[in-house]
Design a protein around this motif. Structure first.
Motif, PDB file in Angstrom:
ATOM      1  N   ALA A 106      -6.323  -2.357   2.496  1.00 43.34           N
ATOM      2  CA  ALA A 106      -5.103  -3.094   3.366  1.00 43.34           C
ATOM      3  C   ALA A 106      -5.701  -3.399   4.705  1.00 43.34           C
ATOM      4  N   ILE A 140       0.902  -5.676   6.163  1.00 39.42           N
ATOM      5  CA  ILE A 140       0.846  -4.677   5.397  1.00 39.42           C
ATOM      6  C   ILE A 140       2.332  -4.289   5.022  1.00 39.42           C
ATOM      7  N   GLN A 188      -6.356   2.210   1.699  1.00 40.48           N
ATOM      8  CA  GLN A 188      -5.776   1.961   3.205  1.00 40.48           C
ATOM      9  C   GLN A 188      -6.834   1.193   3.821  1.00 40.48           C
ATOM     10  N   PHE A 233      -1.068   7.630   6.806  1.00 31.95           N
ATOM     11  CA  PHE A 233      -1.601   6.966   5.658  1.00 31.95           C
ATOM     12  C   PHE A 233      -2.547   6.076   6.116  1.00 31.95           C
ATOM     13  N   ILE A 234      -2.148   5.284   7.130  1.00 25.50           N
ATOM     14  CA  ILE A 234      -2.893   4.106   7.884  1.00 25.50           C
ATOM     15  C   ILE A 234      -4.095   4.827   8.864  1.00 25.50           C
ATOM     16  N   VAL A 290       4.123  -0.813   3.630  1.00 27.75           N
ATOM     17  CA  VAL A 290       3.676   0.407   3.480  1.00 27.75           C
ATOM     18  C   VAL A 290       5.147   1.103   2.579  1.00 27.75           C
ATOM     19  N   VAL A 327       0.898  -1.248  -0.042  1.00 27.49           N
ATOM     20  CA  VAL A 327       0.160  -0.085  -0.144  1.00 27.49           C
ATOM     21  C   VAL A 327       0.931   1.168  -0.014  1.00 27.49           C
ATOM     22  N   TYR A 380      -1.414   0.664  12.741  1.00 28.87           N
ATOM     23  CA  TYR A 380      -2.360   1.810  13.076  1.00 28.87           C
ATOM     24  C   TYR A 380      -1.794   2.051  14.582  1.00 28.87           C
TER      25      TYR A 380
END
Length: 351
Positions: free
Chosen positions: A197, A204, A194, A233-234, A206, A35, A222
């Motif tokens: 994802a 994941i 995301q 982004f997450i 990134v 992602v 997260y």
């Protein structure tokens, strides 16, 4: 089925390097999602695994086999693309079995493999239809079925849901998750979304500008991001970031009306620092330091867009249906334990 190992993988186009020394291990049977924003290198990396892009340096192993420079047909992978690429004049059954037919498989074996893929994907009622008689989601299931019948070591998905509408995306996301659970194959899935994802992945990856920023389970990324990019982004809506100034163990934040928050013990140098707080960790309170700009009421959840004293925008997630009208003066609050701190220059997490 097999796992995947990338060792110091590099991709260059002429003098331009787009993948920078990637090291990654994907376990057998794992669902791994690449992602990142557009142009970060996720599709290029996937195509290198598939053999559709030449690997400039480094090594790619599928199971115990070095496939770095092997032809795509020899790698034991099957790829599902963003476009369905179905033959319009063939039935669903013929589309799924075409690759096996071209490779000389016996007709009885092709029929058996197509029937098994059809059962898994719930396509039994559509085997005699042609693609024009199918919905977008059904066509994508046929494309996935074409990959399943090959029995690959690794499934590769390159943004397979991006052409579908919102409702079909959710439906197909559930279908792909169920597929992985049923067949237990190693899967690599590329998306810029995301939410996809977070909901699909065991792991994941990134990516940003050809570098891996962080690898981990969805909730680990997260809850414990390594840097500001991953933190922003997450998570949806994205984390709020406030510029602050650290001095003597406290951080002054202009976006909070000059309020101060306690700094982490690792922050010892005075100067600029970035404070991050997720929208669901901020509460609207009585006060007059901020104003409501806009509220989105979505039923079970609402998003308030708030103007801060320094001119920045703050997003707050609320789980009630009442929202102050635009222009209403308010205050905001959050627990310092819910704040993340980042180096203002390097964007690295300060723990």
């Amino acid at each position: 089925m097999s796992g995947l190992l990338l060792s110091e993988v590099i991709k260059r186009y002429g003098q331009t390097q787009v993948i920078h020394g990637v090291n990654l291990e994907i376990e057998d049977g794992e669902f791994c999602v690449f992602v990142g924003p557009s142009g970060c290198g996720k599709s290029t990396l996937l195509r290198m695994v598939a053999g559709l892009e030449e690997t400039t340096e480094g090594q790619i192993n599928i199971g115990a086999r070095d496939v770095t420079h092997a032809d795509p047909a020899e790698r034991g992978v099957a790829m599902v693309f963003q476009t369905y690429a179905l033959y319009p004049h063939m039935t669903v059954a013929d589309n799924m079995g075409f690759g096996l037919k071209m490779n000389g498989y016996p007709k009885a074996e092709i029929t058996q493999k197509v029937a098994e893929a059809s059962r898994i994907l719930k396509l039994d009622d559509y085997l005699e239809r042609k693609p024009k008689a199918l919905s977008g989601g059904q066509r994508q299931r046929v494309a996935i079925g074409r990959a399943i019948v090959r029995g690959p070591d690794v499934f590769l998905f390159d943004e397979p849901l991006s052409n579908l509408d919102a409702e079909l995306r959710v439906e197909m996301r559930v279908e792909i998750a169920r597929l992985h659970k049923e067949i237990g194959a190693t899967m690599i899935y590329v998306t810029h979304d995301q939410v996809e994802a977070m909901t699909l992945a065991d792991k994941i990856v990134v990516l940003r500008a050809g570098y891996i920023e962080q690898v981990g389970a969805p909730l680990h990324l997260y809850n414990d991001p390594d840097n500001k990019f991953v933190a922003g982004f997450i998570g949806s809506p994205a984390m709020n970031f406030f510029e602050g100034v650290h001095s003597a163990g406290t951080v002054t934040v202009p976006a909070l009306g000059g309020a101060t928050v306690r700094a982490p013990l690792s922050l010892v140098e005075n100067g600029a620092v970035t404070v991050g707080v997720r929208p669901n960790k901020i509460s609207v309170t009585e006060g007059d330091t901020h104003t409501i700009d806009l509220s989105e009421r979505l039923g079970g959840v609402s998003y308030h867009y708030i103007n801060a004293p320094d001119g920045s925008r703050i997003v707050v997630e609320a789980h009630d249906q009442d929202a102050p009208p635009a222009g209403t003066p308010i205050g905001i609050s959050f627990d310092v334990e819910d704040a993340y701190f980042f180096d203002a220059e390097t964007e690295a997490r300060l723990r």
